[in-house]
Design an enzyme around this catalytic site. Sequence first.
Site, PDB file in Angstrom:
ATOM      1  N   VAL A 194       1.983  18.570   8.036  1.00 52.48           N
ATOM      2  CA  VAL A 194       2.682  18.423   6.740  1.00 52.48           C
ATOM      3  C   VAL A 194       3.600  19.622   6.507  1.00 52.48           C
ATOM      4  O   VAL A 194       3.904  19.968   5.375  1.00 52.48           O
ATOM      5  CB  VAL A 194       1.688  18.254   5.558  1.00 52.48           C
ATOM      6  CG1 VAL A 194       0.995  16.907   5.632  1.00 52.48           C
ATOM      7  CG2 VAL A 194       0.665  19.382   5.525  1.00 52.48           C
ATOM      8  N   CYS A 243      -5.613  13.328  12.786  1.00 56.08           N
ATOM      9  CA  CYS A 243      -6.055  11.959  12.519  1.00 56.08           C
ATOM     10  C   CYS A 243      -5.889  11.174  13.801  1.00 56.08           C
ATOM     11  O   CYS A 243      -5.311  11.663  14.769  1.00 56.08           O
ATOM     12  CB  CYS A 243      -5.292  11.346  11.361  1.00 56.08           C
ATOM     13  SG  CYS A 243      -3.666  10.792  11.810  1.00 56.08           S
ATOM     14  N   ASP A 263       4.557   0.911  12.130  1.00 53.65           N
ATOM     15  CA  ASP A 263       3.398   0.204  11.579  1.00 53.65           C
ATOM     16  C   ASP A 263       3.318  -1.261  12.036  1.00 53.65           C
ATOM     17  O   ASP A 263       2.361  -1.954  11.697  1.00 53.65           O
ATOM     18  CB  ASP A 263       3.417   0.267  10.042  1.00 53.65           C
ATOM     19  CG  ASP A 263       2.996   1.642   9.525  1.00 53.65           C
ATOM     20  OD1 ASP A 263       2.547   2.472  10.333  1.00 53.65           O
ATOM     21  OD2 ASP A 263       3.131   1.882   8.308  1.00 53.65           O
ATOM     22  N   ARG A 270      -4.734  10.529   4.449  1.00 54.59           N
ATOM     23  CA  ARG A 270      -3.688  11.549   4.546  1.00 54.59           C
ATOM     24  C   ARG A 270      -2.711  11.503   3.379  1.00 54.59           C
ATOM     25  O   ARG A 270      -2.154  12.509   2.968  1.00 54.59           O
ATOM     26  CB  ARG A 270      -2.888  11.300   5.835  1.00 54.59           C
ATOM     27  CG  ARG A 270      -3.244  12.164   6.942  1.00 54.59           C
ATOM     28  CD  ARG A 270      -2.229  11.993   8.036  1.00 54.59           C
ATOM     29  NE  ARG A 270      -1.363  13.134   8.116  1.00 54.59           N
ATOM     30  CZ  ARG A 270      -0.176  13.220   7.591  1.00 54.59           C
ATOM     31  NH1 ARG A 270       0.314  12.220   6.898  1.00 54.59           N
ATOM     32  NH2 ARG A 270       0.542  14.298   7.728  1.00 54.59           N
ATOM     33  N   ARG A 319      -8.720  -0.494   4.356  1.00 53.80           N
ATOM     34  CA  ARG A 319      -7.834   0.502   3.752  1.00 53.80           C
ATOM     35  C   ARG A 319      -6.475  -0.113   3.407  1.00 53.80           C
ATOM     36  O   ARG A 319      -5.791   0.372   2.511  1.00 53.80           O
ATOM     37  CB  ARG A 319      -7.596   1.657   4.737  1.00 53.80           C
ATOM     38  CG  ARG A 319      -8.787   2.562   4.940  1.00 53.80           C
ATOM     39  CD  ARG A 319      -8.395   3.746   5.790  1.00 53.80           C
ATOM     40  NE  ARG A 319      -7.100   4.219   5.355  1.00 53.80           N
ATOM     41  CZ  ARG A 319      -6.176   4.754   6.152  1.00 53.80           C
ATOM     42  NH1 ARG A 319      -6.411   4.908   7.425  1.00 53.80           N
ATOM     43  NH2 ARG A 319      -5.027   5.150   5.677  1.00 53.80           N
ATOM     44  N   ARG A 360       0.089  14.773  13.156  1.00 54.10           N
ATOM     45  CA  ARG A 360       0.599  14.501  11.808  1.00 54.10           C
ATOM     46  C   ARG A 360       0.583  15.721  10.883  1.00 54.10           C
ATOM     47  O   ARG A 360      -0.112  15.724   9.860  1.00 54.10           O
ATOM     48  CB  ARG A 360      -0.156  13.336  11.171  1.00 54.10           C
ATOM     49  CG  ARG A 360       0.040  12.052  11.920  1.00 54.10           C
ATOM     50  CD  ARG A 360      -0.600  10.879  11.242  1.00 54.10           C
ATOM     51  NE  ARG A 360       0.241  10.247  10.239  1.00 54.10           N
ATOM     52  CZ  ARG A 360      -0.096   9.134   9.615  1.00 54.10           C
ATOM     53  NH1 ARG A 360      -1.242   8.545   9.859  1.00 54.10           N
ATOM     54  NH2 ARG A 360       0.715   8.601   8.730  1.00 54.10           N
ATOM     55  N   LYS A 375       0.840  -1.213   0.000  1.00 51.81           N
ATOM     56  CA  LYS A 375       0.000   0.000   0.000  1.00 51.81           C
ATOM     57  C   LYS A 375       0.867   1.252   0.000  1.00 51.81           C
ATOM     58  O   LYS A 375       0.631   2.181  -0.768  1.00 51.81           O
ATOM     59  CB  LYS A 375      -0.910  -0.001   1.240  1.00 51.81           C
ATOM     60  CG  LYS A 375      -1.607   1.330   1.479  1.00 51.81           C
ATOM     61  CD  LYS A 375      -2.472   1.312   2.714  1.00 51.81           C
ATOM     62  CE  LYS A 375      -1.796   1.748   3.978  1.00 51.81           C
ATOM     63  NZ  LYS A 375      -1.470   3.182   4.068  1.00 51.81           N
ATOM     64  N   ASN A 376       1.851   1.289   0.881  1.00 51.07           N
ATOM     65  CA  ASN A 376       2.631   2.518   1.032  1.00 51.07           C
ATOM     66  C   ASN A 376       3.589   2.784  -0.126  1.00 51.07           C
ATOM     67  O   ASN A 376       4.172   3.856  -0.210  1.00 51.07           O
ATOM     68  CB  ASN A 376       3.402   2.510   2.359  1.00 51.07           C
ATOM     69  CG  ASN A 376       2.487   2.757   3.542  1.00 51.07           C
ATOM     70  OD1 ASN A 376       1.299   3.013   3.358  1.00 51.07           O
ATOM     71  ND2 ASN A 376       3.034   2.672   4.740  1.00 51.07           N
TER      72      ASN A 376
HETATM   73  C1  UD1 Z   1       4.226   7.045   6.424  1.00 52.22           C
HETATM   74  C2  UD1 Z   1       3.427   5.795   6.196  1.00 52.22           C
HETATM   75  C3  UD1 Z   1       2.825   5.313   7.509  1.00 52.22           C
HETATM   76  C4  UD1 Z   1       3.907   5.140   8.549  1.00 52.22           C
HETATM   77  C5  UD1 Z   1       4.758   6.404   8.664  1.00 52.22           C
HETATM   78  C6  UD1 Z   1       5.949   6.233   9.591  1.00 52.22           C
HETATM   79  C7  UD1 Z   1       2.655   6.105   3.925  1.00 52.22           C
HETATM   80  C8  UD1 Z   1       1.508   6.365   3.005  1.00 52.22           C
HETATM   81  N1  UD1 Z   1       2.371   6.103   5.226  1.00 52.22           N
HETATM   82  O1  UD1 Z   1       3.335   8.040   6.907  1.00 52.22           O
HETATM   83  O2  UD1 Z   1       2.186   4.055   7.269  1.00 52.22           O
HETATM   84  O3  UD1 Z   1       3.303   4.892   9.811  1.00 52.22           O
HETATM   85  O4  UD1 Z   1       5.255   6.791   7.384  1.00 52.22           O
HETATM   86  O5  UD1 Z   1       6.752   5.193   9.163  1.00 52.22           O
HETATM   87  O6  UD1 Z   1       3.754   5.850   3.488  1.00 52.22           O
HETATM   88  N2  UD1 Z   1       5.897  14.990  10.576  1.00 52.22           N
HETATM   89  C9  UD1 Z   1       5.856  16.346  10.825  1.00 52.22           C
HETATM   90  N3  UD1 Z   1       5.779  17.201   9.761  1.00 52.22           N
HETATM   91  C10 UD1 Z   1       5.731  16.775   8.475  1.00 52.22           C
HETATM   92  C11 UD1 Z   1       5.786  15.393   8.218  1.00 52.22           C
HETATM   93  C12 UD1 Z   1       5.869  14.518   9.291  1.00 52.22           C
HETATM   94  O7  UD1 Z   1       5.882  16.781  11.977  1.00 52.22           O
HETATM   95  O8  UD1 Z   1       5.648  17.613   7.562  1.00 52.22           O
HETATM   96  C13 UD1 Z   1       6.003  14.039  11.700  1.00 52.22           C
HETATM   97  C14 UD1 Z   1       4.767  13.162  11.856  1.00 52.22           C
HETATM   98  O9  UD1 Z   1       3.787  13.802  12.616  1.00 52.22           O
HETATM   99  C15 UD1 Z   1       5.358  11.950  12.540  1.00 52.22           C
HETATM  100  C16 UD1 Z   1       6.757  11.835  11.919  1.00 52.22           C
HETATM  101  O10 UD1 Z   1       7.043  13.120  11.392  1.00 52.22           O
HETATM  102  O11 UD1 Z   1       5.484  12.191  13.923  1.00 52.22           O
HETATM  103  C17 UD1 Z   1       6.893  10.808  10.823  1.00 52.22           C
HETATM  104  O12 UD1 Z   1       5.808  10.951   9.923  1.00 52.22           O
HETATM  105  P1  UD1 Z   1       5.900  10.576   8.388  1.00 52.22           P
HETATM  106  O13 UD1 Z   1       7.085   9.735   8.126  1.00 52.22           O
HETATM  107  O14 UD1 Z   1       5.729  11.808   7.581  1.00 52.22           O
HETATM  108  O15 UD1 Z   1       4.604   9.690   8.211  1.00 52.22           O
HETATM  109  P2  UD1 Z   1       3.772   9.564   6.896  1.00 52.22           P
HETATM  110  O16 UD1 Z   1       4.671   9.802   5.738  1.00 52.22           O
HETATM  111  O17 UD1 Z   1       2.524  10.351   6.995  1.00 52.22           O
END
Ligand code: UD1
Length: 427
Positions: free
Chosen positions: A127, A120, A315, A96, A407, A125, A22-23
């Site tokens: 961006v 969420c 995960d 997301r 999902r 989380r 999926k990811n």
């Molecule tokens: C991806 C995976 C998810 C997995 C996660 C961590 C996908 C679609 N999803 O989620 O399954 O659990 O990686 O391995 O690939 N953060 C910020 N600001 C940002 C971006 C991230 O503060 O702009 C923080 C997040 O809140 C979190 C950490 O960084 O605490 C890591 O998040 P991130 O690696 O971005 O997770 P996702 O990419 O959303």
Amino acid sequence: MDKLLIEGGLPLLGEAAISGAKNAALPLLCAALLTREPLTLTHVPRLNDVDTMLGLLEQMGVRIFRETGSGGDTVTLDASGLDNPVAPYERVKTMRAAILVLGPLAARAGEAKVSLPGGCAIGARPVDQHIKGLAAMGAEISVLHGYILARAPRQKDGSVRLSGARLFTDMVTVTGTENLMMAACLAAGETVIENAAREPEVVDLADCLVKMGAQISGAGSDVIRIRGVASMHGTTHRIMPDRIETGTYLCAAAATGGSIHLTGASAGSLDAVIDKLTESGCKIAAEADSITLAAPQRLASVSLRTSPYPAFPTDMQAQFMAINAVAEGTAVIRETIFENRFMHAVELIRLGADIKIDGNTAVVRGVAKLDGATVMATDLRASAGLVIAGLVAEGETVIERIYHLDRGYEHLEQKLTALGARVRRLR
Ligand code: UD1
């Protein structure tokens, strides 16, 4: 809303085929936005998140052709008619990962309007790193009425294009790295992403982008270099096996005292998980594209700490909490990636688990048995932890809100049933 009824107590025995990841699929679908030529992806898992992403891309003017096959779907995406670079709130709030259209849209269309994901279940989380990176590449960014508006700058030659830049993310972010890597493919000049995520899904995406004409080096390390090209072309790419699905089935077999053979699985991306399962007493044999696990009579508890790849994945944390709930001994589980990712603990306690939570630490004392009860799924991986607990528990466990499982787990009931579990969907 659908529920899952599990009659627990049977060991998982037999063989299951692992689906496409999926990811990896979600960013790869977005990569189609980078070119006017068709991109064909094979081994695409049949999941609600994939449907959501395809719906979103279609709304943007991408034409989609989907063929169903036995080893996952083949999806061809044709973004030559891309005319609506918008990701509305209704789509982004359910998934997301829809934020992954931001980079490719800004790169190819020169503009993007993408809803902020909002909160969420597993924490805030944000961006901000995606936005910070695009801004460093010269995009004009504003946040208005809950939407991120990004506009690429006009270059000296008159073209509207992002500019290559040196990027540093404050923390390791998987989709952040993927978004910025895709954005950089069509930028003017070189981009360097430091503190990049090293996850295998980032590498799978980079492999496909290179086949599409991108110039990328360093994917899989924490420094990725991308030399921007003027245009990219179509290709065909097979999506990597889902390492989290693989880990989940390994844990389910381990917890139930079973023995399974997973085909189409890659052990190379699962070292941290396999290491912990071995520590718990399982015998694991890996071949080029399959993994076999035989569980001991009773597992030994294993402590762990989640961290970015190649360390233990967040995960897989819920699944290991379920394992530890019935293992011999006491485990300490530390979650360092997401705050608020222990919601499955209270549900496991309803099944008889002995778990104490203190901030980002859970102390799990193994009990001799769990008893079936009704529990509620709160997020995708939490749900997987509850399924494992339900397979172990005596009597019936009903898991509510299983749309979370739909999902991310393809044909979950069918695969579990084929492995000898008694699992039924209640509609
Ligand atoms: C991806 C995976 C998810 C997995 C996660 C961590 C996908 C679609 N999803 O989620 O399954 O659990 O990686 O391995 O690939 N953060 C910020 N600001 C940002 C971006 C991230 O503060 O702009 C923080 C997040 O809140 C979190 C950490 O960084 O605490 C890591 O998040 P991130 O690696 O971005 O997770 P996702 O990419 O959303």
